[in-house]
Write an enzyme that holds these catalytic residues in place. Structure first.
Site, PDB file in Angstrom:
ATOM      1  N   ASN A 108     -54.898  -5.123 -26.116  1.00  0.00           N
ATOM      2  CA  ASN A 108     -54.044  -5.872 -25.187  1.00  0.00           C
ATOM      3  C   ASN A 108     -54.283  -7.378 -25.267  1.00  0.00           C
ATOM      4  OD1 ASN A 108     -53.355  -3.307 -24.533  1.00  0.00           O
ATOM      5  ND2 ASN A 108     -54.227  -3.324 -22.460  1.00  0.00           N
ATOM      6  N   THR A 153     -12.644 -36.229 -25.348  1.00  0.00           N
ATOM      7  CA  THR A 153     -12.993 -35.511 -24.118  1.00  0.00           C
ATOM      8  C   THR A 153     -11.845 -34.525 -23.918  1.00  0.00           C
ATOM      9  OG1 THR A 153     -11.862 -37.096 -22.693  1.00  0.00           O
ATOM     10  CG2 THR A 153     -14.195 -37.515 -23.106  1.00  0.00           C
ATOM     11  N   HIS A 154     -12.162 -33.340 -23.500  1.00  0.00           N
ATOM     12  CA  HIS A 154     -11.148 -32.275 -23.380  1.00  0.00           C
ATOM     13  C   HIS A 154     -10.432 -32.042 -24.705  1.00  0.00           C
ATOM     14  CE1 HIS A 154     -11.764 -33.151 -19.100  1.00  0.00           C
ATOM     15  NE2 HIS A 154     -11.612 -34.418 -19.461  1.00  0.00           N
ATOM     16  N   SER A 275     -12.084 -16.815 -50.262  1.00  0.00           N
ATOM     17  CA  SER A 275     -11.481 -15.629 -49.663  1.00  0.00           C
ATOM     18  C   SER A 275     -11.149 -14.640 -50.773  1.00  0.00           C
ATOM     19  CB  SER A 275     -10.202 -16.031 -48.920  1.00  0.00           C
ATOM     20  OG  SER A 275      -9.344 -14.918 -48.782  1.00  0.00           O
ATOM     21  N   LYS A 281      -8.269 -20.650 -50.318  1.00  0.00           N
ATOM     22  CA  LYS A 281      -9.211 -20.880 -49.226  1.00  0.00           C
ATOM     23  C   LYS A 281     -10.567 -21.402 -49.669  1.00  0.00           C
ATOM     24  CE  LYS A 281      -8.865 -19.931 -45.418  1.00  0.00           C
ATOM     25  NZ  LYS A 281      -8.958 -18.610 -44.791  1.00  0.00           N
ATOM     26  N   ASN A 283     -13.976 -21.890 -47.269  1.00  0.00           N
ATOM     27  CA  ASN A 283     -14.394 -21.714 -45.879  1.00  0.00           C
ATOM     28  C   ASN A 283     -15.788 -22.276 -45.616  1.00  0.00           C
ATOM     29  OD1 ASN A 283     -12.016 -20.270 -45.390  1.00  0.00           O
ATOM     30  ND2 ASN A 283     -12.975 -18.334 -45.990  1.00  0.00           N
ATOM     31  N   GLU A 288     -19.877 -21.312 -39.542  1.00  0.00           N
ATOM     32  CA  GLU A 288     -19.397 -20.224 -38.679  1.00  0.00           C
ATOM     33  C   GLU A 288     -20.527 -19.256 -38.351  1.00  0.00           C
ATOM     34  OE1 GLU A 288     -15.826 -18.338 -40.223  1.00  0.00           O
ATOM     35  OE2 GLU A 288     -15.075 -20.272 -40.905  1.00  0.00           O
ATOM     36  N   TYR A 315     -50.952  -5.039 -18.657  1.00  0.00           N
ATOM     37  CA  TYR A 315     -50.276  -4.681 -19.906  1.00  0.00           C
ATOM     38  C   TYR A 315     -49.490  -3.374 -19.762  1.00  0.00           C
ATOM     39  CZ  TYR A 315     -49.277  -3.329 -24.656  1.00  0.00           C
ATOM     40  OH  TYR A 315     -48.614  -2.947 -25.790  1.00  0.00           O
ATOM     41  N   GLN A 320     -44.633  -4.318 -26.418  1.00  0.00           N
ATOM     42  CA  GLN A 320     -44.578  -4.230 -27.874  1.00  0.00           C
ATOM     43  C   GLN A 320     -43.225  -4.724 -28.410  1.00  0.00           C
ATOM     44  OE1 GLN A 320     -46.545  -0.924 -29.947  1.00  0.00           O
ATOM     45  NE2 GLN A 320     -44.524  -0.227 -30.568  1.00  0.00           N
ATOM     46  N   LYS A 323     -42.119  -8.617 -29.983  1.00  0.00           N
ATOM     47  CA  LYS A 323     -42.275  -9.204 -31.316  1.00  0.00           C
ATOM     48  C   LYS A 323     -40.968  -9.229 -32.110  1.00  0.00           C
ATOM     49  CE  LYS A 323     -46.002  -6.707 -31.391  1.00  0.00           C
ATOM     50  NZ  LYS A 323     -46.241  -6.856 -29.914  1.00  0.00           N
TER      51      LYS A 323
END
Ligand code: ARG
Length: 452
Positions: A108, A153-154, A275, A281, A283, A288, A315, A320, A323
């Protein structure tokens, strides 16, 4: 192998072992060995092991460490966890003396120590990566020079700013991610060894010796806290999640900026994907996936908090599960930084100039400089904007006469400020979107991020 046969009259069922044995902790092997060596030396110093016993044990642990470093250490599927694997190998090497290693120790406190050592080292690696990525952003900011883009902005064009200012905003976020990791590391580097299973030991252990030997900053004050708390794990995962969230925002912008519609940036072919269906394409998949993987790491953090919630002291085996979650968070951040670094370093920026509308605030502020209340100036420029829009014109097309008609305090020379570049040059606020501010930021960031 298990470490607890004595009180049982039958062997563990296969299903029990399949379900409860841990494999995720194998990467703690080196930390487990380093912790065990320090523990052994301490046992020698306080007289729980003879000098000769301590020497033999430390030497055998050293051999295993070499095996571990060279990738030669062999795990057995029957090992319940990394601690059992180490004891099995030690027993193979030196026989019954290996049985003295666990004196005054429990898995522990041991596993908590191992994870703390691992995360301390991981902190330094991640900080180095974050610094390097920060330097890439600073290099890019320098490279794009006086290129002007709109701030948003926005997601509507707001003011003219140097593109460098936008890139450096991310460098400052990363700098805080670095500070956060370094501060978390102070709390991580506390040794729990000596707490035992939960309440400490009747043996004359000296936790301080172990902590010093391992270069840790302190020892536990409460043994129950030491074996059962995982806030240091959740905090590390938070550091990862927050850094990835920053990278995710950058990823989103890189995707947006590389669209045909924006046309701000292109990346080297070797950092983009194609693609299988659409031949034209190209990408920005790295960006992403950084965005996507941020979601997973937020999940890791949520899992770690949930793991602790409602858990009685001290404990419990639930722990366990900490991890796999924190390793995933750390690995994901490491991978994202490595991939995104290459992609951003390869970026070539060539954004179109912002529309003249981004200078509307400059017009209002010119009136403010002449003593007009801001609200009145805002109204006047707002009415001018509405008129131009209704006539299908932009601010760049306004005439001196129209400007003077919008407010008596305008003069024909004010037409000159309806230029995004001039707008940036007039900007004064420290830390604002001006060239002077960008140069100041670069100097400060360079000194904070250091050399490669
Ligand atoms: N593999 C365990 C963990 O990661 C080690 C500690 C096991 N302790 C115990 N009492 N069963 O937490």
């Amino acid at each position: 192998m298990t470490l607890w046969g004595g009180r049982f009259s039958e062997d563990p069922h296969e299903e029990l072992m399949t379900f409860t044995a841990d494999r995720s902790d194998r990467r703690l092997l080196q930390d487990d060995l380093l912790g065990s060596a320090a523990h052994t030396r301490m046992l020698g110093e306080v007289g729980l092991l003879s000098e000769e016993e301590a020497r033999q044990l430390v030497e055998a642990i050293g051999d295993l460490l070499e095996e571990a470093r060279e990738g030669r250490f062999e795990f057995d599927d029957a090992d319940e966890d990394v601690h059992a694997a180490v004891e099995r190998r030690l027993h193979d090497a030196i026989g019954p003396l290996s049985g003295k290693l666990h004196t005054g120790r429990s898995r522990n406190d041991q596993v908590a120590l191992d994870l703390r050592l691992y995360l301390s080292r991981a902190t330094h690696r991640r900080v180095a990566q974050l610094k390097s990525f920060g330097r890439i952003l600073a290099d890019k900011a320098e490279e794009v020079g006086d290129t002007v883009v709109p701030s948003y902005t926005h997601l509507q064009q707001a003011q003219a700013i140097p593109l460098a200012h936008h890139l450096l905003a991310y460098a400052w976020m990363l700098l805080r991610d670095i500070e956060r990791l370094e501060e978390a590391e102070r709390r991580i580097a506390i040794s729990p060894l000596g707490a035992g299973a939960s309440g400490g030991s009747s043996l004359p252990l000296d936790p301080r010796i172990v902590a010093d030997e391992l270069g840790m900053t302190g020892t536990f004050a409460n043994s129950l806290d030491a074996v059962s708390s995982r806030d240091f794990v959740a905090e590390y995962a938070f550091c990862c999640a927050q850094a990835l969230t920053h990278l995710s925002r950058l990823g989103e912008e890189l995707v947006l900026w590389s669209t045909t519609e924006f046309g701000w940036v292109t990346f080297a072919d070797r950092f983009t994907t194609g693609s299988s269906a659409l031949p034209q394409k190209k990408n920005a998949d790295i960006a992403e996936l950084v965005r996507g993987k941020a979601a997973r790491v937020i999940g890791d953090l949520t899992g770690l908090l949930t793991l602790q919630k409602g858990l009685p002291l001290s404990y419990n085996r639930d722990l366990q599960e900490d991890k796999a979650a924190v390793f995933d968070a750390d690995d994901t951040l490491a991978g994202a930084l490595a991939a995104l670094s290459g992609m951003v370093a390869s970026a070539e920026f060539d954004p179109p100039a912002p529309s003249s509308w981004v200078t509307a605030l400059d017009l209002a502020e010119i009136l403010v400089e002449r003593g007009i209340p801001f609200r009145e100036a805002h109204q006047a420029v707002g009415r001018l904007v509405a008129r131009l829009l209704s006539e299908g014109k932009t601010l760049a097309e306004v005439s001196a006469g129209e400007l003077e008609a919008a407010h008596l305090s305008f003069i024909p020379e004010d037409l000159e400020i309806i230029d995004p570049k001039v707008s940036v040059e007039r900007r004064r606020t420290a830390g604002g979107g001006s060239y002077v501010s960008v140069l100041d930021q670069l100097a400060e960031l360079r000194s904070l991020l250091g050399e490669a």
